[in-house]
Design an enzyme around this catalytic site. Structure first.
Site, PDB file in Angstrom:
ATOM      1  N   HIS A 184     -30.920   7.285  -1.674  1.00 46.80           N
ATOM      2  CA  HIS A 184     -31.084   5.794  -1.187  1.00 46.80           C
ATOM      3  C   HIS A 184     -30.020   5.212  -2.085  1.00 46.80           C
ATOM      4  O   HIS A 184     -29.688   3.772  -1.927  1.00 46.80           O
ATOM      5  CB  HIS A 184     -32.334   5.242  -1.218  1.00 46.80           C
ATOM      6  N   ASP A 197     -34.804  12.964  -1.547  1.00 51.10           N
ATOM      7  CA  ASP A 197     -33.906  11.711  -2.060  1.00 51.10           C
ATOM      8  C   ASP A 197     -32.935  12.060  -2.719  1.00 51.10           C
ATOM      9  O   ASP A 197     -32.775  11.763  -3.882  1.00 51.10           O
ATOM     10  CB  ASP A 197     -35.007  10.855  -2.657  1.00 51.10           C
ATOM     11  N   SER A 231     -33.960   4.682 -10.048  1.00 47.46           N
ATOM     12  CA  SER A 231     -33.798   5.544  -9.138  1.00 47.46           C
ATOM     13  C   SER A 231     -32.486   6.381  -9.744  1.00 47.46           C
ATOM     14  O   SER A 231     -31.472   5.816  -9.875  1.00 47.46           O
ATOM     15  CB  SER A 231     -33.287   4.784  -7.828  1.00 47.46           C
TER      16      SER A 231
HETATM   17  N1  ARG Z   1     -38.879   2.736  -3.362  1.00 49.27           N
HETATM   18  C1  ARG Z   1     -37.580   3.288  -3.959  1.00 49.27           C
HETATM   19  C2  ARG Z   1     -36.892   2.335  -4.521  1.00 49.27           C
HETATM   20  O1  ARG Z   1     -37.492   1.343  -4.793  1.00 49.27           O
HETATM   21  C3  ARG Z   1     -36.878   3.959  -2.556  1.00 49.27           C
HETATM   22  C4  ARG Z   1     -36.309   2.940  -1.765  1.00 49.27           C
HETATM   23  C5  ARG Z   1     -35.478   3.570  -0.561  1.00 49.27           C
HETATM   24  N2  ARG Z   1     -36.224   4.190   0.349  1.00 49.27           N
HETATM   25  C6  ARG Z   1     -36.732   3.248   1.578  1.00 49.27           C
HETATM   26  N3  ARG Z   1     -37.328   3.985   2.551  1.00 49.27           N
HETATM   27  N4  ARG Z   1     -36.302   2.023   1.679  1.00 49.27           N
HETATM   28  O2  ARG Z   1     -35.563   2.169  -4.820  1.00 49.27           O
HETATM   29  N1  GLU Z   2     -36.585   3.429  -5.968  1.00 48.69           N
HETATM   30  C1  GLU Z   2     -36.575   2.820  -7.058  1.00 48.69           C
HETATM   31  C2  GLU Z   2     -34.940   2.366  -7.405  1.00 48.69           C
HETATM   32  O1  GLU Z   2     -34.068   2.147  -6.840  1.00 48.69           O
HETATM   33  C3  GLU Z   2     -37.118   3.189  -8.148  1.00 48.69           C
HETATM   34  C4  GLU Z   2     -38.585   3.178  -8.027  1.00 48.69           C
HETATM   35  C5  GLU Z   2     -39.125   2.091  -8.827  1.00 48.69           C
HETATM   36  O2  GLU Z   2     -38.864   0.938  -8.723  1.00 48.69           O
HETATM   37  O3  GLU Z   2     -39.840   2.498 -10.040  1.00 48.69           O
HETATM   38  O4  GLU Z   2     -34.675   2.185  -8.490  1.00 48.69           O
END
Ligand code: ARG
Ligand code: GLU
Length: 687
Positions: free
Chosen positions: A84, A222, A622
């Protein structure tokens, strides 16, 4: 006073944080935590984590782009980050014919690696406490806050200029920690030739999509892989065919030994933003007003995008990145609200504040909380409208695109922006979002917080639908041919998109922003005192500065958790779980056929996929390396669990967990699904 503060800042760090495993610690001060880390199983030293004299683990960690982390895994500049985090770049290389998002991409030789204009990675050269130098010349007894600000700026600029003066690709910043009670200088080396080496198909890299996002159990592969290039002298250089793979001072060795409940882990990366020390008023504003209103607006936008994306593959590609980023915060805010309510954070903060008030009687902190409350009361009505503007007007694509032509018409500099905009634009989505956002604006904001322009347009057209029809029929900005026909210097002020953007923008800049900026400034100053007050009040607690995208170390252990009564989660997910979710009819759960075939051969049921641990992380972490007690790579951080997303406001060791990709699932994919095992030759495996 200053002396007292300094002794608190140095002393506090030897003490225990509020709860086990809470904290995002500064690498340069990690010697203050190393005892605790070692007691919990860490086998290396503070010098191994951060050193200015020799290569250390920090030299294998980068800020990837402007909001993710990445890690070096080979002597030839090979870098892992999340799928991502690479998503926008993978999307830019994709078309209906070469859909790298859907099918994945692998460079079969270094010559096939793809350049990514605009993408940079930054290595931290060193960080340094510069509080005394930044405040040099400031005398609180005789000077004003403006004087202080000016002195801080001047001194910071001088420090930054000095720090970068004889180094290629150096960039410096001075960051305020603890709301400006402490200042640190950060010096980075920035590389701008970063190429895409490989990405798995989205059915691996985004498996579970937004359905599983922010949740455990999780089965997302990921990851994506890049390579940093340098000039012949190993220095940062602009993209050039002559460039060669960068040789880092340090890269991570990979451990395939695996993880189990209780194992020590640590995460080395760049957490973006937390608000651990704010008052109950701020927390209730976030969870009762701000989050809910943003969630509501995004629910509407997401439904509109989804509808059209489901009808047409080309639209799906165009909106995949926009949709994912809209959905991501939308879902996080929902978890955050739930977590804050469940943990009664507002009430707990109120109890804490009552104790603080009592303690503060007769000190310089007396009355501070009342002052904070008064500023919030003044700010919030304006802030609601301010946030509404950002989530409504700023999400109507044609308006923001048009705004770039306001001053000089179509200049040469806009060529790229025009291409980018129309590559990913689908007018029916924008039209429907226009109606939804303006309808919400009308319904939810009090009349005195609506611009006159808005009221005039409603009166003129009779409905938002009619206003939309007229605007989209007569603006030139929704049509590429018409935009290309615009001349340099052309005055476009009467175009309805420019007119609307300008009207809302001037309302925003004149009626909202000044009050919001002024009150936020007052809050910042009061928080500087409140932060210091909290540190004096709780002398026995170790404080860590709120996250601000600077490099931090978080440590904890692999651990499951209990999300609710009668449910207990284990810490490791496996390929078996992917097969349980597999469903060709559900986009988020449709895995590649190759994976089904491999699984059918047998013997892969227990292939680990992801694991959770108690490390305190946030957005920006991330792509961060997740390391074991020996400092070897065991995973890549990519998310947190739903029940724990309130850790940006308050960390609860019972339920706050970071989610990592098990490095062994990455290796499995490279070999079995992506047929890119040649990359193993440059990695180093310790077991
Ligand atoms: N929650 C994760 C972060 O904050 C992954 C985001 C990407 N994935 C998604 N399904 N939108 O970045
Ligand atoms: N997916 C998140 C990022 O882009 C990390 C998840 C979180 O917020 O801990 O950094």
């Amino acid at each position: 006073m200053k002396k007292l503060l300094i002794s608190i800042l140095t002393f506090a760090a030897f003490l225990a944080p509020a709860s086990a495993d809470e904290g995002m610690w500064l690498p340069a001060l990690i010697s203050q935590r190393i005892g605790d880390m070692q007691a919990k199983g860490f086998k290396l030293t503070a010098e191994d984590i951060y050193s200015v004299n020799q290569a250390s683990l920090k030299d294998a960690v980068v800020l990837f782009g402007s909001g993710c982390t990445g890690e070096l895994v080979s002597n030839d500049g090979l870098l892992f980050t999340n799928h991502h985090c690479g998503y926008g770049y993978i999307q830019k290389h994709s078309s209906v014919e070469h859909d790298y998002l859907k099918d994945g991409f692998w460079a079969l030789s270094r010559a096939e690696e793809l350049a990514n204009p605009g993408l940079t990675v930054s290595f931290l050269e060193y960080m340094q406490d510069v509080t005394a130098a930044v405040l040099k010349g400031y005398d609180p007894a005789t000077m004003t806050e403006e004087d202080r600000q000016r002195i801080v700026n001047e001194n910071s600029n001088a420090l930054k200029a000095e720090a970068v003066k004889d180094g290629i690709g150096l960039k410096a910043s001075v960051e305020a920690l603890y709301y400006g009670n402490q200042y640190f200088l950060f010096v980075f080396r920035v590389f701008s030739d970063v190429r895409l080496v490989g990405a798995p198909p989205s059915s691996i890299g985004k498996f579970g999509g937004d359905t599983d996002n922010w949740m455990w159990p999780r089965h997302t592969g990921d990851f994506s892989i890049f390579r940093i290039y340098a000039d012949k002298n190993n220095n940062p250089a602009k993209y050039s065919e002559e460039n060669v793979p960068y040789h880092p001072k340090k890269f991570f060795k990979i451990s395939r030994a695996g993880v189990k409940e209780g194992d020590f882990t640590f995460v080395y990366g760049c957490p973006g933003s937390t608000r651990e020390y704010v008052t109950s008023d701020e927390v209730s504003y976030i969870t009762e007003v701000s989050d809910p209103q943003k969630i509501d607006l995004r629910t509407q936008r997401l439904q509109i995008q989804k509808k059209y994306m489901g009808q047409d593959q080309a639209v799906r590609i165009k909106y995949s990145s926009k949709n994912a980023s809209t959905a991501n915060a939308w879902k996080k805010w929902q978890g955050e609200v739930k977590g804050v309510l469940k943990n009664k954070i507002v009430d707990r903060k109120k109890v804490y504040e009552a104790r603080f008030r009592h303690w503060a009687k007769g000190t310089q902190y007396d009355g501070l909380l009342d002052k904070l409350a008064a500023v919030y009361a003044r700010r919030n009505p304006y802030y609601i409208a301010y946030e509404y503007y950002n989530e409504t007007i700023r999400s109507i694509e044609v308006l923001n695109f048009a705004a770039q032509f306001r001053k000089d018409g179509r200049t040469k500099a806009l060529d790229g922006a025009i291409e980018n905009f129309f590559k990913d634009y689908y007018k029916p989505i924008d039209e429907e979002i226009f109606v939804a956002m303006m309808t919400a604006f009308d319904k939810q904001l009090p009349d005195e917080f609506k611009p006159q322009y808005f009221k005039d347009k409603l009166a003129q057209f009779g409905s938002i639908e009619a206003w939309k029809n007229s605007l989209f029929a007569s603006t030139v900005f929704a049509d590429k041919e018409k935009v290309l026909a615009i001349k340099e210097g052309e005055n476009l002020n009467s175009d309805p998109a420019i007119e609307m953007f300008s009207a809302f923008n001037s309302w925003f800049t004149k009626d909202l922003r000044p009050v919001v900026m002024e009150t936020n400034n007052e809050l910042r100053l009061l928080y500087r005192d409140y932060m210091r007050g909290q540190m004096e009040f709780e002398k026995d607690k170790a404080f860590y500065p709120d996250a601000n995208l600077t490099l931090r170390v978080a440590y904890g252990k692999v651990a499951g958790y209990k999300p609710a009564d009668a449910i207990e989660y284990k810490p490791v997910s496996t390929l078996k779980g992917i097969m349980e979710k597999d469903n060709p009819d559900i986009f988020d759960y449709n895995i590649p056929q190759t994976l089904r075939d491999i699984y059918a051969e047998g013997g892969h049921e227990d292939q680990p996929v992801c694991f959770i641990a108690t490390n305190h992380t946030t957005g920006g972490n991330s792509g961060s390396p997740v390391l074991n007690a020996d400092g070897n790579l065991i995973g890549i951080n990519f998310d947190r669990v739903w029940e724990g997303t309130m850790s940006d406001i308050a960390f609860d060791p019972e339920v706050c967990r970071n989610i990592s990709l098990d490095v062994r699932y990455l290796l499995f994919n490279i070999e079995a699904i992506c047929h890119a095992a040649y990359l193993f030759d440059e990695m180093v495996f310790v077991d």
